[in-house]
Write an enzyme that holds these catalytic residues in place. Structure first.
Site, PDB file in Angstrom:
ATOM      1  CB  THR A  14      -0.680   0.010   1.152  1.00 44.75           C
ATOM      2  OG1 THR A  14      -1.248  -1.295   1.546  1.00 44.75           O
ATOM      3  CG2 THR A  14      -1.943   1.110   1.084  1.00 44.75           C
ATOM      4  CB  VAL A  15       3.418   2.546   2.355  1.00 44.96           C
ATOM      5  CG1 VAL A  15       4.342   3.767   2.343  1.00 44.96           C
ATOM      6  CG2 VAL A  15       2.519   2.408   3.437  1.00 44.96           C
ATOM      7  CE  LYS A 107       5.245   1.763  11.860  1.00 48.81           C
ATOM      8  NZ  LYS A 107       4.074   2.047  11.108  1.00 48.81           N
ATOM      9  CB  ILE A 138       1.652  13.644  12.359  1.00 46.90           C
ATOM     10  CG1 ILE A 138      -0.126  13.138  12.141  1.00 46.90           C
ATOM     11  CG2 ILE A 138       1.647  14.887  13.036  1.00 46.90           C
ATOM     12  CD1 ILE A 138      -0.441  12.763  13.653  1.00 46.90           C
ATOM     13  CE  LYS A 207       2.874   3.608  14.650  1.00 42.91           C
ATOM     14  NZ  LYS A 207       1.673   3.671  14.353  1.00 42.91           N
ATOM     15  N   GLY A 305      -2.146   4.626   6.209  1.00 43.90           N
ATOM     16  CA  GLY A 305      -2.893   4.711   5.120  1.00 43.90           C
ATOM     17  C   GLY A 305      -1.776   5.229   4.024  1.00 43.90           C
TER      18      GLY A 305
END
Lengths: 435, 435
Positions: A14-15, A107, A138, A207, A305
């Protein structure tokens, strides 16, 4: 500076596909901002023939992903494979040791091997960048490592796992129990088929360990993290929290204590509804950092996402193209200090304790006596009616206690006194209150 | 890279003294993160003898601030004097033209002369940095210009003036009218003795014009901004908004419309209580940016004060010390496009319209007829009882109308129909609803 920045992409899930899509769609503006084109040169993934909805025909293909790191025509390796060890780690090591820049969304790898990789990067004059590894789109790695760099940061905490936050929000709005909501989230693709890393708090912990190192200038210490997930939270706990003016959120909290020790915990907590984290719903992430001059900073956005994660990956690429280089953890690896883990028992908080007890006389007396003997002062106690009728626990009831602020060690002592009690049918659930 | 970064400070007010204090207090960590010491070499201010609570004895003093820009022992000039023109602008031009880096907290100067200064910086290979000019300690210039750099940003909006937000929050919590709260804010130092720039929206407009240029890659166009302040908001408006499930906030909104035109407005708006901006209280600032891949990002923090502003100034200095250089507006000045101002009349929104009317028959019929004739569809209308008894307006009442969503031009047309009506005793107050 008009020579293109040539990148190799390892991993086309997906990424990875999202990065290809973003670079195509925003090509002109990314080129303008980066000061030069950012061009995918080569890619690698497990399955060459799979249709990923993006055109890969212009890129070289490597069956062996590690070969990406040794190509002469590649400046930056973008690792989007995942997994703390194995091929991702081999790729990262090979790339950095060869002086190539590394951008990663991994991560787990940074939490476990970030120090080694950062040292390798320094040694070979390469950048190690991982904005996408924490809180999705973010820009919080940049926000802490650069934006708040003038501050001694004392605390960093936040909602770091979108899957858990989605599940808790859904439990709130539907009143359904954990298992039901998890199943629905899996059907919708909001939770993985194997959701353990998310729901058990491990992903958030990865994280948090990274954020703590960056914020405090301490060595990454994932092993010292205290981790609880959300699997034991019931609809009744959400309802109880609501009645108390709180919401339940999985929060990662890190603090460099005044005694120099490092407190790191991922756990569900009760957040007062007036607290900024309480209004963070659905798959959103939020990070709060407290600096000694800037005060409290809050960053909110989508935590996962393809779009948000690709946005973070390409921001790192633009930084590299611009020649901006910040040490991976804000300071050279050799300056990161080793902080001893905090003794959480000294920490003070209000606590929510939920017991599943047999519905018979004397249970409340037993519990409240244990609280008294351990020095836990009770602020409120609610015994709910019988649990789901007909269910296996129809003979059990829930008792929820909120304590006044006191040391965590007192709560532990009270629970220890109750251990083995035949009246208590499963281990009590303890959550702290914040805000 | 261990040679110190040598800075000169122009202006030793709250922020200037805050920078001196931060650099002293956080010296070790700033040095570690910057990779070298950041040392104040020279300072200048109006009054040499004033006690500012910080030790200036180690710094050279210049009576003529412009002399700071020509000292051989200075790498970076930090301009904290303020004012869009005059000495601050002369200093900035001199510094950049001499190839010195410039860090400034001066929003007015960047809003009016940012393009010229950015061009000068490019020409002379110097950095122009202004994180402290927008939203105080929040790293939003970095967040948009670097963190979200991979995105086409379509909208940016937020609460950009802490004084106004403090006043509106206080009006909410105390029920007092604007003048009373302003006076109290001045007494507490939360508002300037001459508060015009804040309360009339000019300060927020300076910041919005800068954000828009950075977000969209358009030329700074302060002159095109549509600006209204908060001076006409009454306690009754706050109460009315509350009854409608909204709060009133002074919001700056910028949008690069699909037609390529640039919409920029600072005005009080009604924000739904569920909207993230509604929970931003007191002197806090908040900025939302919407990117085409990252989605919505929200940044929240303290918008003013010595600590937060110094934090932003020193973050810029650390960037310079690290050698990180991003064009002032994200792309070279020559690439910033000139976008024509939007025609707000086409924009659709729900509108809150408040009339102060004579308390006599037929007024409501007159107002509602005008709405009908202009094609404004009324969603709700509330006529409040008589205003403060005994006051000069004791014969007047308030009528508050909320329209369904419709073009702003229709609302303007309705108000035009009512212009000059003897029943309406002051110009109507119009605020849009968002969220």
């Amino acid at each position: 500076m008009t020579a293109p920045l040539r990148i190799a992409l390892a991993g086309l899930g997906t990424v990875g596909a999202g990065v290809v899509r973003l670079l195509a769609e925003n090509h002109a503006l990314v080129t303008a901002r980066a000061g030069r084109p950012i061009e995918v040169v080569a890619v690698s993934a497990r399955n060459r023939t799979k249709d990923r909805g993006v055109d890969l025909s212009a890129f070289a293909w490597e069956d062996d992903m590690t070969a990406l790191a040794t190509r002469d025509d590649v400046d930056v390796v973008v690792e989007l494979v995942g997994g703390s060890d194995g091929p991702a780690l081999t790729l990262a090591r090979t790339a950095l040791a060869g002086g190539k820049q590394l951008v990663t969304a991994n991560k787990a790898m940074i939490a476990h091997h970030g120090m080694e990789l950062a040292a390798l990067a320094e040694q070979h004059g390469a950048a190690l960048k991982y904005e996408a590894a924490v809180a999705g789109g973010i820009p919080v790695i940049k926000g802490l490592g650069e934006g708040a760099a003038a501050n001694r940061i004392d605390r960093v905490f936040g909602i770091l796992n979108g899957t858990c936050n989605y599940i808790l929000s859904q439990m709130e709005s539907t009143g359904a129990d954990f298992g039901v909501v998890l199943k629905a989230a899996q059907d919708l693709g909001y939770a993985e088929a194997d959701p353990a890393f998310d729901i058990e708090g491990v992903d958030a912990a990865h994280k948090l360990a990274i954020l703590a190192a960056l914020a405090f200038g301490t060595a990454v210490d994932f092993a010292a993290l205290d981790i609880s997930g959300i699997t034991r939270i019931r609809a009744a706990d959400i309802a109880q929290a609501d009645a108390l003016g709180h919401k339940i959120r999985l929060v990662g909290q890190a603090e460099l204590q005044a005694d120099g020790r490092l407190f790191q915990r991922v756990a569900p907590v009760l957040v007062a509804k007036s607290h900024p984290l309480a209004s963070v719903d659905g798959p959103t992430n939020a990070v709060v950092a407290e600096g000694n001059h800037v005060g409290r900073l809050l960053f909110v956005g989508r935590g996962a996402g393809d779009g948000p994660t690709a946005s973070a990956v390409v921001a790192d690429l633009i930084d590299i193209a611009r020649g901006n280089a910040t040490p991976a953890f804000g300071v050279p690896v050799g300056m990161l200090s080793a902080a001893a883990p905090a003794d959480a028992g000294h920490r003070k908080a209000r606590a929510y304790m939920r017991f599943v007890v047999a519905d018979r006389p004397g249970v409340l007396a037993e519990i409240t006596a244990a609280m008294r003997d351990a020095g836990v002062s009770i602020e409120s106690l609610i015994q709910q009616g019988r649990a789901e009728e007909g269910g296996p626990e129809s003979e059990s009831v829930l008792v929820a206690i909120v304590s006044h602020e006191g040391p965590e060690s007192a709560v532990s002592a009270a629970l220890q006194l109750l251990e083995g009690s035949p009246s208590i049918s499963e281990p009590p659930l303890v959550m702290r209150l914040i805000g």
